[in-house]
Structure formats: C-alpha cells, structure tokens
Design an enzyme around this catalytic site. Sequence first.
Site, PDB file in Angstrom:
ATOM      1  N   SER A 133       0.797  -1.224   0.000  1.00 56.83           N
ATOM      2  CA  SER A 133       0.000   0.000   0.000  1.00 56.83           C
ATOM      3  C   SER A 133       0.828   1.271   0.000  1.00 56.83           C
ATOM      4  CB  SER A 133      -0.950  -0.002   1.205  1.00 56.83           C
ATOM      5  OG  SER A 133      -0.226  -0.053   2.424  1.00 56.83           O
TER       6      SER A 133
ATOM      7  N   LYS B  55     -12.429  -0.629  -1.040  1.00 54.29           N
ATOM      8  CA  LYS B  55     -11.507   0.173  -1.841  1.00 54.29           C
ATOM      9  C   LYS B  55     -12.038   0.266  -3.271  1.00 54.29           C
ATOM     10  CE  LYS B  55      -7.356  -0.299   1.016  1.00 54.29           C
ATOM     11  NZ  LYS B  55      -7.970  -0.823   2.245  1.00 54.29           N
TER      12      LYS B  55
ATOM     13  N   HIS C 168      -5.431  -3.840  -2.314  1.00 56.37           N
ATOM     14  CA  HIS C 168      -5.144  -2.761  -3.263  1.00 56.37           C
ATOM     15  C   HIS C 168      -4.974  -3.281  -4.686  1.00 56.37           C
ATOM     16  CE1 HIS C 168      -4.634   0.666  -0.490  1.00 56.37           C
ATOM     17  NE2 HIS C 168      -4.214  -0.249   0.373  1.00 56.37           N
TER      18      HIS C 168
END
Length: 376
Positions: free
Chosen positions: A163, A221, A191
């Site tokens: 990240s 996300k 991610h």
Amino acid sequence: MTDAYWPTAEGRLSGGVDLDGREMIMLSSNDYLGLAGDERVLAGARRALDAHGTGLGLNPSIVLTRVHRELADELAGYLGCESVLLFNSCAAANCATLQTLADTPGSTIISDEYNHASIVDGCRLARGRTKVYRHDDLGSLEEQSAGLTSADRTIVVTDGVFSMEGSVARLDELQPLAARLGADLVVDDSHGIGVIGATGRGSVEHHGTATATLRTGTFAKALGAGLGGFLAGPAAVVDEVRSRGRFFIFTSPMPPASAGAAVAAIRLIRDDQSRLERLRANVARFRRGMQETGWELLDNPGPIVPVMLRDDERARRVAAVLRDRGIFTAAFSYPVVPRGTARIRVQISAAHTDHHLDAAIDAFAEAARLEPDHRS
C-alpha cells in the site's frame, strides 16, 4: 468542532469532496474506480437495505442473509475460486486466517517486512512463531524457512500490492517457492482487486500465475462498498477458518447494504471495463505531467503513485502547499514508512477528470519551486 488535521467531509466523493466547507480534489482515497458514488452501486445498497434492514443482529457463523450468500457466489465466480467467506473488514479476515492456520506452537508464519498492519496483528495473535523476511527478497524468505520440517504447518503471507509502495508482489516466483516449501500462500489483495491485472482481477492475474492458495481483500476500496472483507480459496481451508476463526465467529457481519453494493460493483466491473480503462489513462496522464516537475516517483503498474520526499519536514511542507491549492493528500513518514523514505502517497481514481489531474500537477509544480532541492 473542526480540526485542521482531521477534516470533516460532506457529500459524495467523485474525484473531489467538500472538506470543512471547501471543495478539494481528493488524491488520498482508495476509491480507485470511482464506484463509491456510482448510482448503480448505491441502488444495490438500497435494495439490500430495503430487503434486510441494517442486519439480523446475529453473528455470521449462525445465519447469513440472502444478499451475503449472493455476494460470496459472485466473488467466487469473479476470482475463479472454490469458496468465499465474508468478514466485516479485511483486517478481520487477515487476523482470522492467520490465527486459525497458525494455531499450534509448531506452526510458522513467514511474512514480508512491508506487510500491512493487519497482517502483523494476525501474526501476533497466532500461537505459532513468526519470521519476517526482507521486503521482496525471496532469498531472505528461503533463509527464514531453514530448519522447517514437513511436519510443521508453514504459511507464507504477503500483500499482493504494497500500500505504501504501490509495487506488486512477485507471485510468479513466490508461489512456486511456497509450494516447494510445502507452505500455504496467503495474499492480501486489498489494493489489487479491481485495478491490477489485465481485467482487474488482482495481483494473481497480473503475474499470470495459477490462483493463489488463499486471498484476502476488501470491498471498501476499488469496489466502493464502504465496508467488508473476504477470504477466498479452496473450500477445505475456507471452511477451517469459518469453523475456528475467532474474528469471524465472535463479531458482526458486514452490513447488508454494503453487501448489496459489492454485488452491484462486481457485476459492473465484470461486464464493463471502461472504468478500469479510464483509471489507467488517468494514471498515465498524471505520471507524464509529474515527470516535468522533477519529483521522484516510485514506479509501479497501479493507481498508487508515491512521490518521494525522503525528509519528514519536507513531506509535511509539500502537503501543506498542496492543501492550500485545494489538493488533499497525506504525507507519510516514520514509523508508517522506514526512516528516510517520507513521501506523499497519491492515489488516482477513475473519477478524476483531466481538470483534477492537471490542477494537481500544477500544485506539485508550485511546491517544487518552493523546494529547490526537491530533485535530490
């Protein structure tokens, strides 16, 4: 109450957002595909809310709603795995998975030193021992595995996309190494899902490798569902976590509204690649513009663009200049990142317009003029 370091947001996020009454271009959001405010995703959340209310008030190990089962099936099909277990966050999924799989003193977790804090917490909660290998150093991983026997259960765990770096784990090399060690491989692809790989199916697809043994991730996300996490993989291992995972059994499920939003988001990105294409065009535009400012950028294939300031005070000064220009970013320094690697982590979204990106590049250029040694 207002706090300059903890602003209050109003309205929906769409590349920009109102913070303490001022419209800001948002460069620090995980909403990579711009789905958090998409009407189709919101409609999925509303349908689930109307059908199930805010939830059943039961632990997920007892009863699941129809929309939760629908989400598990949709995600299993999207990722091409046997089974999916839903959690209220990826942090809970990581803790439950590692604590369950390494639940004896003879078990060992081998973890990348840059792994997410929730992986670190899962390692600490496990009864087995944890060994840490140097970031992205498979030789170091092999050194840490020395002395392990086939009788020991071994788990190798890594972020799929790191990240703070934006870099992708070398699963094409890591997976066969884990197999040779007889280890389970756990990949946190929070991610990666939705944005990495040819069709956005994550770091496993990016490297063209076979499906990782186990994947964890989030719906909060790129999928824009606000809350929720998952464990995906072989049914036997997923059932093991479902039966004994304390962070699954002794907590509440993700809300039905978030599950409904996630179902809609998965169907949307499965059938329509336009947002992924827009995201990649935005990343390319931003990187091209930033090359002219002279700032050091870490190279990676995704929407995380670390702008390396190296010095903690410089990072804070640049972040302040950007905010004065209406650009919201976050500066990261030690202990979040190693000493001497302070940075501003820019996160690009498909919701960003050309105007958003050009304004951000101009603001970085102004900051560069105020930091004459920024190229060092």
